[in-house]
Scaffold this motif. Structure first.
Motif, PDB file in Angstrom:
ATOM      1  N   LEU A  10       0.839  -1.191   0.000  1.00  0.00           N
ATOM      2  CA  LEU A  10       0.000   0.000   0.000  1.00  0.00           C
ATOM      3  C   LEU A  10       0.878   1.247   0.000  1.00  0.00           C
ATOM      4  O   LEU A  10       1.927   1.278   0.666  1.00  0.00           O
ATOM      5  CB  LEU A  10      -0.923   0.010   1.218  1.00  0.00           C
ATOM      6  N   PRO A  11       0.471   2.307  -0.707  1.00  0.00           N
ATOM      7  CA  PRO A  11       1.304   3.512  -0.812  1.00  0.00           C
ATOM      8  C   PRO A  11       1.174   4.422   0.416  1.00  0.00           C
ATOM      9  O   PRO A  11       0.674   5.545   0.348  1.00  0.00           O
ATOM     10  CB  PRO A  11       0.767   4.189  -2.080  1.00  0.00           C
ATOM     11  N   VAL A  12       1.626   3.925   1.558  1.00  0.00           N
ATOM     12  CA  VAL A  12       1.551   4.678   2.805  1.00  0.00           C
ATOM     13  C   VAL A  12       2.722   4.274   3.683  1.00  0.00           C
ATOM     14  O   VAL A  12       3.193   3.131   3.624  1.00  0.00           O
ATOM     15  CB  VAL A  12       0.198   4.413   3.525  1.00  0.00           C
ATOM     16  N   LEU A  13       3.220   5.215   4.494  1.00  0.00           N
ATOM     17  CA  LEU A  13       4.351   4.960   5.389  1.00  0.00           C
ATOM     18  C   LEU A  13       4.010   5.493   6.780  1.00  0.00           C
ATOM     19  O   LEU A  13       3.260   6.472   6.924  1.00  0.00           O
ATOM     20  CB  LEU A  13       5.613   5.642   4.863  1.00  0.00           C
ATOM     21  N   PHE A  14       4.586   4.844   7.806  1.00  0.00           N
ATOM     22  CA  PHE A  14       4.278   5.194   9.183  1.00  0.00           C
ATOM     23  C   PHE A  14       5.555   5.538   9.949  1.00  0.00           C
ATOM     24  O   PHE A  14       6.661   5.231   9.517  1.00  0.00           O
ATOM     25  CB  PHE A  14       3.540   4.032   9.859  1.00  0.00           C
ATOM     26  N   ASP A  15       5.385   6.171  11.105  1.00  0.00           N
ATOM     27  CA  ASP A  15       6.480   6.596  11.965  1.00  0.00           C
ATOM     28  C   ASP A  15       7.016   5.373  12.714  1.00  0.00           C
ATOM     29  O   ASP A  15       6.445   4.956  13.729  1.00  0.00           O
ATOM     30  CB  ASP A  15       5.968   7.651  12.942  1.00  0.00           C
ATOM     31  N   VAL A  16       8.091   4.806  12.198  1.00  0.00           N
ATOM     32  CA  VAL A  16       8.635   3.568  12.768  1.00  0.00           C
ATOM     33  C   VAL A  16       9.090   3.776  14.204  1.00  0.00           C
ATOM     34  O   VAL A  16       8.811   2.944  15.085  1.00  0.00           O
ATOM     35  CB  VAL A  16       9.793   3.045  11.903  1.00  0.00           C
TER      36      VAL A  16
END
Length: 318
Positions: A10-16
């Motif tokens: 999915l074209p989304v990124l999160f705060d690792v």
């Protein structure tokens, strides 16, 4: 749920960093062993029936105290804009694996599992139907769990994924499986300390009796994937009889629903028909499998359909 290909990113990124800090802060008491006792597999339950410590798929799904302790985890889930069923943090110990299998239970017919890796290493590999992916921390993935799949953690550290099940909205499916934009245009979900997002969770969807339309959907899907392990004349004849049995079952179930409705009236009549189908299918099913994943056709019939046709009667009030 069946997908058109084994994996979609999915074209989304999160705060690792934020996700990792919240997961690391959970106490040991949050982690429970795998319900099937698979070595090296454990989970922290985030959305469950009534928010309790259970692994059920059926009932009112609510956040647990562990998700309440993860405000960014809640933002991550709410940001997808979907209704969630069960959600967990799934931990795989160093050197451990998830054995190859396909998810054939009723729950998975209309639901997909979203994976958001939190702790992982390049040596962690997810295999599905001949393809292999490493899901990097902070990404989001879905995969076709009707196909055979397995996971290996060949690293020296535990792998933890946030995983959650949903049927998905139209917008979600377009976002997940539509044309992927350039990575520079991907959405990033940053930690917002002031956000208090509303989390949508599944209500109790059980009927006393499964409606005829759902029975038709489940049985038609099974029949479309039916195959024989060895195409002998006897096996082909039994496959034809098995298929005809299922066709007749749908017609008879529809008639019972027309006569009694789905509120549970004359529950025994529905149970008798379910029992007759089970008894009729068992001697026909040897060597009959699902074409996609090789699962026993009789086992799929049992776990996806027969076990869910009639709900247990409610307990009497004290």
């Amino acid at each position: 749920m069946r997908l058109s290909q084994p994996f979609f990113q999915l074209p989304v990124l999160f705060d690792v960093d934020r996700l990792q800090a919240e997961v690391a802060a959970l106490p040991d008491a949050a982690w429970a062993p795998h319900p099937d006792g698979i070595a090296g597999n454990s989970a922290a339950r985030l959305i469950t029936v009534d928010g309790g410590e259970n692994d059920s798929h059926q009932g009112q799904m609510l956040p647990t105290r562990w998700l309440d302790a993860m405000p960014y985890g809640r933002q991550v889930l709410a940001g997808f804009g979907v209704v969630w069923s069960r959600a967990r943090l799934m931990r795989l110990a160093p050197g451990a694996s998830v054995p190859e299998h396909a998810d054939i239970n009723h729950h998975w017919h209309t639901r997909v599992r979203v994976h958001v890796p939190v702790f992982t290493q390049p040596e962690v590999a997810f295999h599905c139907d001949g393809e292999t992916k490493h899901m990097a921390a902070g990404e989001a993935w879905i995969f076709d769990n009707w196909r055979r799949h397995r996971v290996e953690n060949r690293s020296s550290a535990a792998r933890v994924h946030l995983v959650a099940d949903t049927t998905g909205t139209a917008a979600f499916w377009q976002f997940a499986c539509g044309q992927t934009p350039p990575r520079a245009a991907w959405r990033t979900v940053a930690w917002n300390p002031d956000a208090t997002p509303t989390l949508l969770t599944e209500g109790d969807q059980r009927f006393a009796v499964m409606p005829a339309a759902e029975v038709q959907l489940l049985v038609d899907d099974l029949r479309a994937d039916l195959a024989v392990e060895r195409a002998t004349p006897d096996a082909l004849a039994r496959a034809e009889r098995f298929d005809r049995l299922l066709e007749h079952f749908v017609l008879d179930w529809r008639q019972l629903c027309a006569l009694h409705g789905v509120s549970g009236r004359d529950r025994d009549a529905f149970l008798r028909l379910a029992g007759a189908v089970r008894a009729g299918a068992t001697p026909l099913a040897e060597g009959l499998v699902m074409r996609t994943n090789g699962a026993s056709a009789l086992l799929v019939l049992e776990k996806r359909v027969l076990q869910h046709l009639v709900a247990a009667p409610p307990l009497p009030l004290p």
